[in-house]
Design an enzyme around this catalytic site. Structure first.
Site, PDB file in Angstrom:
ATOM      1  N   HIS A 176       0.829  -1.212   0.000  1.00 43.31           N
ATOM      2  CA  HIS A 176       0.000   0.000   0.000  1.00 43.31           C
ATOM      3  C   HIS A 176       0.864   1.262   0.000  1.00 43.31           C
ATOM      4  O   HIS A 176       0.432   2.332   0.447  1.00 43.31           O
ATOM      5  CB  HIS A 176      -0.952   0.030   1.210  1.00 43.31           C
ATOM      6  CG  HIS A 176      -1.805  -1.187   1.326  1.00 43.31           C
ATOM      7  ND1 HIS A 176      -2.944  -1.382   0.585  1.00 43.31           N
ATOM      8  CD2 HIS A 176      -1.642  -2.315   2.086  1.00 43.31           C
ATOM      9  CE1 HIS A 176      -3.477  -2.561   0.890  1.00 43.31           C
ATOM     10  NE2 HIS A 176      -2.697  -3.151   1.783  1.00 43.31           N
ATOM     11  N   SER A 300      17.147  15.435 -21.040  1.00 39.18           N
ATOM     12  CA  SER A 300      16.156  16.505 -21.052  1.00 39.18           C
ATOM     13  C   SER A 300      16.693  17.635 -21.917  1.00 39.18           C
ATOM     14  O   SER A 300      17.903  17.896 -21.938  1.00 39.18           O
ATOM     15  CB  SER A 300      15.891  17.007 -19.631  1.00 39.18           C
ATOM     16  OG  SER A 300      15.194  18.235 -19.647  1.00 39.18           O
TER      17      SER A 300
END
Length: 469
Positions: A176, A300
């Site tokens: 979780h 990038s």
């Protein structure tokens, strides 16, 4: 046998990325699932049916072909290349029927083999779907076994290498998204290897079905022409000669159930692989993996420090596209209006695209995995800052102590919950807690020596001996 590659005959400028930007990754499929490959496989089926009828003496008056004639007929298939593709296209422009064009294409070549008098034997008693279903089955089988499957195996081998290298690397689990019982990195990757290998085995065992029974699956024309022949046996032996499984009961079309089965298994493989990509991407994002920079590459356009996980992102997108097509094909191909409609014809032309996006994803996963470096120190630091995960071990030992008769072991879960739930616990605080529990000396010593990195159970063993492809 060696055949002319069909890749060179395809247009240089493509509408889609598989035949354009990503051509090098998917070119292998061109020889099996392109329009040119479909036509070559149609020629292959027609030629082999011609030979089969002669060899089996299916009709009165049929000669036994010489070895040279059989070789010459098969050479029509082996030499099928750019010039033949153009010739066939020219014939189809006149016939406006692709399979009829294949028939005329073959007939043109019979005179040179002294077989011109057997022109009526080409496409004998066949409906177009007798040829198409077998041509597709051969193409799909060969595409899966010679292109998709090797790409899948290569990705699995790269994944297995990661398992081997990290089987004993302790890592904090996150159930979780929250800190949980430690595992090892290799064990978590081995889960994916095990799952993917299981799906791959199903795909390896796939049957590829075919039929050869006429316009409505009744052998009506066959019996009208040669009532004495055992046509179901002739058809079965022919289909099996092509390396396929005979489907004895069909309408005009082979029912495509095997295709739906195959596409469901490939799609499931894709979905498991998609889950792997998401997990690897997430591990990269928290620093568990470093990506090895490629010389000269740019991460990038504005941030020079970045090495983006583009291989796994690219794979995710292509797996999603592949599954969209595979799911659609699997759902629609199993239906046909009465004895025949053409929806399957249009659908099947996208099989190469569906598998192509999967192959592209597999190639990206393989490349991405080979550019990963395990950041052991980051993984270790993350684990060492989460001592509260040992609460499970402490309360479970307390339960065992209570069963053994040790007093004061009441409500172990609740006591650990009070200590650890929503709180950070360091080594010193946990050891103090253990000291005050009144455990047996052996149990207390065992827990005091336990660390998060040592609390991985059989993870390393499981990684090494289970889930390995």
């Amino acid at each position: 046998m060696t055949r002319v590659s069909l890749a060179a005959a395809e247009p240089a400028i493509a509408l889609g990325p598989l035949d354009g930007r990503y051509r090098s990754a998917t070119a292998g499929l061109v020889d099996h699932l392109s329009e040119a490959a479909l036509n070559r496989n149609r020629v292959h089926v027609e030629v082999e049916w011609f030979i089969h009828l002669c060899q089996q003496q299916a009709l009165p008056g049929l000669p036994t072909l010489t070895a040279e004639q059989r070789t010459g007929l098969r050479q029509i298939v082996e030499t099928f290349g750019p010039e033949e593709i153009a010739e066939l296209a020219g014939i189809e422009a006149q016939t406006v029927h692709d399979v009829k064009a294949v028939e005329y294409f073959i007939v043109r070549r019979l005179d040179s083999l002294n077989l011109g008098h057997l022109a009526p034997l080409v496409h004998f008693a066949c409906t177009s779907e007798d040829i198409n279903n077998l041509a597709y089955a051969v193409g799909i089988r060969d595409a899966v076994t010679t292109v998709w499957h090797p790409a899948a195996r290569e990705a699995l081998q790269s994944l297995q290498s990661l398992v081997d290298d990290s089987a004993a690397t302790p890592m904090l689990s996150r159930t979780h998204g929250q800190p949980a019982t430690p595992t090892t990195l290799g064990k978590e990757i081995a889960v994916f290897v095990h799952r993917l290998t299981r799906q791959l085995k199903r795909i390896e065992e796939q049957e590829y079905l075919g039929k050869m029974n006429g316009a409505t699956g009744t052998y009506a024309a066959h019996l009208a022409a040669a009532p004495g022949a055992d046509w179901p046996h002739l058809a079965a032996s022919f289909v099996e000669h092509l390396g396929l499984t005979f489907n004895p009961l069909t309408t005009q079309i082979e029912s495509h159930d095997y295709q739906a089965e195959l596409y469901a298994d490939v799609a499931r493989f894709n979905r498991i692989l998609h889950g792997l990509c998401v997990d690897i991407w997430s591990y990269i994002s928290i620093g568990f993996f470093r990506q090895i920079p490629v010389a000269g590459a740019t991460g990038s356009s504005t941030m020079p420090h970045k090495v983006n996980p583009i291989r796994f992102e690219n794979a995710e997108a292509n797996l999603e596209i592949s599954n969209a097509l595979l799911d659609s094909l699997g759902a629609t191909l199993v239906e046909s209006r009465w004895q025949r409609d053409l929806t399957d014809s249009s659908g099947q032309r996208n099989i190469g695209t569906a598998l192509g996006h999967s192959v592209l994803a597999l190639n990206n996963v393989t490349k991405g995995l080979r550019q990963l470096d395990v950041a052991d120190e980051v993984i270790a630091a993350d684990l060492d800052s989460n001592w509260e995960v040992l609460g499970e071990a402490v309360q479970t030992v307390m339960r065992a102590e209570a069963i053994a008769g040790v007093q004061g072991m009441d409500t172990p879960y609740e006591r650990l919950k009070e200590l650890t739930r929503g709180r950070r616990v360091d080594a010193e605080k946990l050891k103090e807690f253990v000291s005050d529990l009144g455990l047996s000396a052996e149990a207390e010593e065992r827990l005091k020596n336990l660390t998060p990195s040592g609390y991985t159970g059989l993870a390393a063993t499981l990684a090494q001996h289970h889930g390995v492809g």
